[in-house]
Design a protein around this motif. Structure first.
Motif, PDB file in Angstrom:
ATOM      1  N   VAL A  24      18.806 -13.678  29.410  1.00 34.50           N
ATOM      2  CA  VAL A  24      19.376 -14.416  30.535  1.00 34.50           C
ATOM      3  C   VAL A  24      20.889 -14.231  30.600  1.00 34.50           C
ATOM      4  O   VAL A  24      21.452 -13.951  31.663  1.00 34.50           O
ATOM      5  CB  VAL A  24      19.017 -15.918  30.423  1.00 34.50           C
ATOM      6  CG1 VAL A  24      19.835 -16.769  31.389  1.00 34.50           C
ATOM      7  CG2 VAL A  24      17.533 -16.125  30.647  1.00 34.50           C
ATOM      8  N   VAL A  25      21.565 -14.380  29.464  1.00 28.54           N
ATOM      9  CA  VAL A  25      23.026 -14.329  29.444  1.00 28.54           C
ATOM     10  C   VAL A  25      23.542 -12.913  29.698  1.00 28.54           C
ATOM     11  O   VAL A  25      24.531 -12.724  30.411  1.00 28.54           O
ATOM     12  CB  VAL A  25      23.563 -14.890  28.111  1.00 28.54           C
ATOM     13  CG1 VAL A  25      25.055 -14.655  27.969  1.00 28.54           C
ATOM     14  CG2 VAL A  25      23.245 -16.380  28.001  1.00 28.54           C
ATOM     15  N   MET A  26      22.871 -11.916  29.148  1.00 23.89           N
ATOM     16  CA  MET A  26      23.373 -10.542  29.271  1.00 23.89           C
ATOM     17  C   MET A  26      22.964  -9.850  30.573  1.00 23.89           C
ATOM     18  O   MET A  26      23.555  -8.831  30.935  1.00 23.89           O
ATOM     19  CB  MET A  26      22.905  -9.706  28.083  1.00 23.89           C
ATOM     20  CG  MET A  26      23.561 -10.131  26.784  1.00 23.89           C
ATOM     21  SD  MET A  26      23.192  -9.010  25.436  1.00 23.89           S
ATOM     22  CE  MET A  26      24.142  -7.567  25.920  1.00 23.89           C
ATOM     23  N   ARG A  27      21.981 -10.373  31.267  1.00 29.98           N
ATOM     24  CA  ARG A  27      21.446  -9.685  32.440  1.00 29.98           C
ATOM     25  C   ARG A  27      22.509  -9.296  33.474  1.00 29.98           C
ATOM     26  O   ARG A  27      22.536  -8.135  33.919  1.00 29.98           O
ATOM     27  CB  ARG A  27      20.340 -10.511  33.081  1.00 29.98           C
ATOM     28  CG  ARG A  27      19.692  -9.780  34.233  1.00 29.98           C
ATOM     29  CD  ARG A  27      18.498 -10.494  34.787  1.00 29.98           C
ATOM     30  NE  ARG A  27      17.865  -9.650  35.798  1.00 29.98           N
ATOM     31  CZ  ARG A  27      16.630  -9.785  36.170  1.00 29.98           C
ATOM     32  NH1 ARG A  27      15.868 -10.724  35.642  1.00 29.98           N
ATOM     33  NH2 ARG A  27      16.139  -8.985  37.102  1.00 29.98           N
ATOM     34  N   PRO A  28      23.394 -10.206  33.899  1.00 34.96           N
ATOM     35  CA  PRO A  28      24.375  -9.798  34.922  1.00 34.96           C
ATOM     36  C   PRO A  28      25.239  -8.602  34.488  1.00 34.96           C
ATOM     37  O   PRO A  28      25.465  -7.678  35.282  1.00 34.96           O
ATOM     38  CB  PRO A  28      25.227 -11.051  35.134  1.00 34.96           C
ATOM     39  CG  PRO A  28      24.361 -12.185  34.687  1.00 34.96           C
ATOM     40  CD  PRO A  28      23.531 -11.636  33.567  1.00 34.96           C
TER      41      PRO A  28
END
Length: 147
Positions: A24-28
């Motif tokens: 979730v945190v790394m996706r962008p």
């Protein structure tokens, strides 16, 4: 601004939810760098997870993030430092990083890498990390141990 948190040692059963948090945190950033792979982002964590070096950040009654400090002979690597989106922007990341760095037990510097263009780089720079090297994907940073 004071942020209350506790670091608890992780256990093997934390691996699955931490892998999800990482995704979730790394996706962008991974999407921006054309590196997003929903399977690989989880597998990379699961293959590297070392519970003995990993701490769960417990804040506001929930597990709000994670940080690992991997000791090496010449440095301590900060890895897998993720704060859940609902807890970002409240000073939790800064408080955890300040705590980890001030609890330093020796003179080895801290090292980490962050993805190119990640807003996390500003957090690290505010805490004394400077550029060591970079490539098209990663930025490697270092900070001296806090006296």
């Amino acid at each position: 601004m004071s942020v209350d948190f506790v670091l608890r040692p992780s256990v093997a059963s934390d691996a699955a939810w931490i892998a999800e948090l990482r995704a979730v945190v790394m996706r962008p950033d991974l999407e921006r760098l054309a590196r997003w792979d929903p399977i690989r982002v989880r597998e990379r964590f699961l293959n590297a997870f070392q519970p003995e070096h990993t701490y769960v950040i417990h804040s506001e009654g929930v597990d709000a993030g994670v940080i690992a400090i991997r000791p090496e002979p010449d440095a301590r690597w900060i890895e897998h430092f993720f704060v859940a989106p609902a807890h970002q922007g409240k000073g939790l990341g800064s408080a955890v990083l300040r705590h980890v760095m001030s609890a330093s037990v020796d003179e080895r510097p801290f090292r980490l890498d962050v993805l190119q263009g990640s807003p996390a780089r500003r957090l690290y720079e505010r805490h004394g990390f400077v550029l060591e090297s970079e490539d098209p994907i990663d930025v490697f940073m270092m900070a001296p141990a806090t006296p």
